[in-house]
Design a protein around this motif. Structure first.
Motif, mmCIF file in Angstrom:
data_model
loop_
_atom_site.group_PDB
_atom_site.id
_atom_site.type_symbol
_atom_site.label_atom_id
_atom_site.label_comp_id
_atom_site.label_asym_id
_atom_site.label_seq_id
_atom_site.Cartn_x
_atom_site.Cartn_y
_atom_site.Cartn_z
ATOM 1 N N GLY A 13 0.830 -1.215 0.000
ATOM 2 C CA GLY A 13 0.000 0.000 0.000
ATOM 3 C C GLY A 13 0.854 1.251 0.000
ATOM 4 O O GLY A 13 0.577 2.221 -0.716
ATOM 5 N N GLY A 14 1.923 1.242 0.795
ATOM 6 C CA GLY A 14 2.838 2.379 0.821
ATOM 7 C C GLY A 14 3.518 2.583 -0.522
ATOM 8 O O GLY A 14 3.674 3.717 -0.992
ATOM 9 N N SER A 15 3.922 1.483 -1.130
ATOM 10 C CA SER A 15 4.551 1.563 -2.452
ATOM 11 C C SER A 15 3.563 2.097 -3.487
ATOM 12 O O SER A 15 3.916 2.934 -4.324
ATOM 13 N N LEU A 16 2.345 1.639 -3.407
ATOM 14 C CA LEU A 16 1.301 2.096 -4.330
ATOM 15 C C LEU A 16 1.027 3.585 -4.147
ATOM 16 O O LEU A 16 0.935 4.334 -5.131
ATOM 17 N N MET A 17 0.942 4.033 -2.912
ATOM 18 C CA MET A 17 0.718 5.457 -2.650
ATOM 19 C C MET A 17 1.930 6.288 -3.084
ATOM 20 O O MET A 17 1.775 7.391 -3.613
ATOM 21 N N GLY A 18 3.117 5.756 -2.884
ATOM 22 C CA GLY A 18 4.319 6.447 -3.342
ATOM 23 C C GLY A 18 4.329 6.598 -4.854
ATOM 24 O O GLY A 18 4.665 7.667 -5.389
ATOM 25 N N SER A 19 3.926 5.540 -5.559
ATOM 26 C CA SER A 19 3.834 5.603 -7.021
ATOM 27 C C SER A 19 2.783 6.624 -7.439
ATOM 28 O O SER A 19 3.003 7.409 -8.365
ATOM 29 N N ARG A 20 1.646 6.616 -6.772
ATOM 30 C CA ARG A 20 0.588 7.571 -7.090
ATOM 31 C C ARG A 20 1.077 9.001 -6.892
ATOM 32 O O ARG A 20 0.882 9.870 -7.737
ATOM 33 N N ASN A 21 1.728 9.261 -5.764
ATOM 34 C CA ASN A 21 2.220 10.606 -5.482
ATOM 35 C C ASN A 21 3.256 11.047 -6.508
ATOM 36 O O ASN A 21 3.281 12.215 -6.918
ATOM 37 N N SER A 22 4.094 10.135 -6.905
ATOM 38 C CA SER A 22 5.095 10.440 -7.932
ATOM 39 C C SER A 22 4.421 10.804 -9.260
ATOM 40 O O SER A 22 4.812 11.768 -9.924
ATOM 41 N N VAL B 96 1.372 11.985 -9.635
ATOM 42 C CA VAL B 96 0.703 13.279 -9.461
ATOM 43 C C VAL B 96 1.714 14.408 -9.650
ATOM 44 O O VAL B 96 1.441 15.397 -10.342
ATOM 45 N N SER B 97 2.896 14.244 -9.064
ATOM 46 C CA SER B 97 3.946 15.263 -9.217
ATOM 47 C C SER B 97 4.337 15.430 -10.688
ATOM 48 O O SER B 97 4.533 16.556 -11.162
ATOM 49 N N GLU B 98 4.460 14.335 -11.393
ATOM 50 C CA GLU B 98 4.827 14.413 -12.809
ATOM 51 C C GLU B 98 3.718 15.050 -13.647
ATOM 52 O O GLU B 98 4.002 15.812 -14.571
ATOM 53 N N GLU C 25 10.164 16.759 -22.813
ATOM 54 C CA GLU C 25 10.925 15.921 -21.882
ATOM 55 C C GLU C 25 10.071 15.509 -20.690
ATOM 56 O O GLU C 25 10.101 14.348 -20.262
ATOM 57 N N VAL C 26 9.311 16.447 -20.145
ATOM 58 C CA VAL C 26 8.462 16.151 -18.990
ATOM 59 C C VAL C 26 7.359 15.165 -19.380
ATOM 60 O O VAL C 26 7.072 14.211 -18.645
ATOM 61 N N ASN D 14 2.680 1.322 -13.226
ATOM 62 C CA ASN D 14 1.564 1.027 -14.128
ATOM 63 C C ASN D 14 0.337 0.538 -13.354
ATOM 64 O O ASN D 14 -0.798 0.791 -13.761
ATOM 65 N N ILE D 15 0.553 -0.129 -12.246
ATOM 66 C CA ILE D 15 -0.575 -0.579 -11.415
ATOM 67 C C ILE D 15 -1.260 0.639 -10.798
ATOM 68 O O ILE D 15 -2.490 0.773 -10.854
ATOM 69 N N ALA D 16 -0.452 1.524 -10.221
ATOM 70 C CA ALA D 16 -1.018 2.738 -9.618
ATOM 71 C C ALA D 16 -1.694 3.591 -10.693
ATOM 72 O O ALA D 16 -2.772 4.146 -10.457
ATOM 73 N N ALA D 17 -1.085 3.695 -11.869
ATOM 74 C CA ALA D 17 -1.662 4.498 -12.950
ATOM 75 C C ALA D 17 -3.033 3.971 -13.355
ATOM 76 O O ALA D 17 -3.972 4.751 -13.545
ATOM 77 N N SER D 18 -3.149 2.664 -13.497
ATOM 78 C CA SER D 18 -4.443 2.114 -13.904
ATOM 79 C C SER D 18 -5.475 2.223 -12.779
ATOM 80 O O SER D 18 -6.647 2.497 -13.031
ATOM 81 N N MET D 19 -5.046 2.051 -11.539
ATOM 82 C CA MET D 19 -5.984 2.132 -10.409
ATOM 83 C C MET D 19 -6.499 3.548 -10.185
ATOM 84 O O MET D 19 -7.660 3.741 -9.822
ATOM 85 N N PHE D 20 -5.629 4.546 -10.405
ATOM 86 C CA PHE D 20 -5.984 5.924 -10.078
ATOM 87 C C PHE D 20 -6.302 6.774 -11.309
ATOM 88 O O PHE D 20 -6.444 7.984 -11.212
ATOM 89 N N GLY D 21 -6.402 6.149 -12.464
ATOM 90 C CA GLY D 21 -6.876 6.853 -13.661
ATOM 91 C C GLY D 21 -5.860 7.741 -14.360
ATOM 92 O O GLY D 21 -6.251 8.694 -15.040
ATOM 93 N N PHE D 22 -4.587 7.455 -14.229
ATOM 94 C CA PHE D 22 -3.586 8.235 -14.950
ATOM 95 C C PHE D 22 -3.537 7.756 -16.392
ATOM 96 O O PHE D 22 -3.388 6.565 -16.650
#
Length: 188
Positions: free
Chosen positions: A19-28, A30-32, A144-145, A159-167
């Motif tokens: 869960g922490g890894s997933l939230m970290g991926s999500r936050n990353s 969002v920042s991007e 580049e961004v 990719n898991i976080a992206a699909s779960m959170f709609g990125f």
């Protein structure tokens, strides 16, 4: 009982780590995504700066080359398209129209030495040249961004976080004109 508590503790620990890894991926991600928005804002500013110079340029050329109305109209219409564009994709397309129209305008100017020697025109041309350089720099940064974001949403575990959170993939890139890929033909 003791074994069940250990298994429960291990499962709970794994869930917390994942869960922490997933939230970290999500936050990353969002920042991007926000970095893309920031980079686009910079592109938008320099595109607007160039668009603001166009009316003065058109008026200067109009005074000297009245018979070139179709070229002047194409520049004016391209600027109107830029001002009406809302999404990055629309603005990228409008930017291509402006670049093409300005290119045709400068070809016309070559036929009028009195325009090329006009102080106002020379200043506007210099300002446009500076704007074009800024646009090129900001376009490169934006691309580049976007590329980093698109790469990251495809990598595991992002990719898991992206699909779960709609990125979603961002496809509004600035691309080179197809004609610019061909080397000019030189006759000897």
């Amino acid at each position: 009982m003791k074994g069940a508590l250990i298994v429960l503790g291990v499962v709970l620990l794994l869930v917390l780590i994942l869960g922490g890894s997933l939230m970290g991926s999500r936050n990353s991600l969002v920042s991007e995504r926000e970095a893309i928005n920031g980079a686009w804002s910079q592109v938008d500013v320099v595109l607007q700066r160039r668009a603001d110079l166009i009316p003065n340029l058109v008026e200067t050329v109009k005074g000297f080359a009245k018979q070139e109305q179709s070229v002047i109209d194409s520049v004016t219409n391209a600027r109107a398209a830029m001002m009406g564009a809302r999404s990055p994709k629309e603005k990228i397309e409008a930017n291509d129209q402006i670049s093409s129209a300005l290119g045709r305008l400068f070809v016309v100017v070559e036929n009028y030495p009195n325009i090329k020697s006009n102080e106002n025109f020379l200043k506007l041309q210099d300002d446009l040249s500076g704007s074009e350089n800024r646009i090129a720099t900001e376009r490169r940064k934006y691309n580049e961004v976007v590329q980093k974001y698109n790469t990251d949403i495809e990598l595991f575990p992002n990719n898991i976080a992206a699909s779960m959170f709609g990125f979603k993939r961002e496809d509004a890139y600035f691309k080179a004109d197809a004609a610019s890929k061909d080397a000019p033909k030189v006759k000897f």
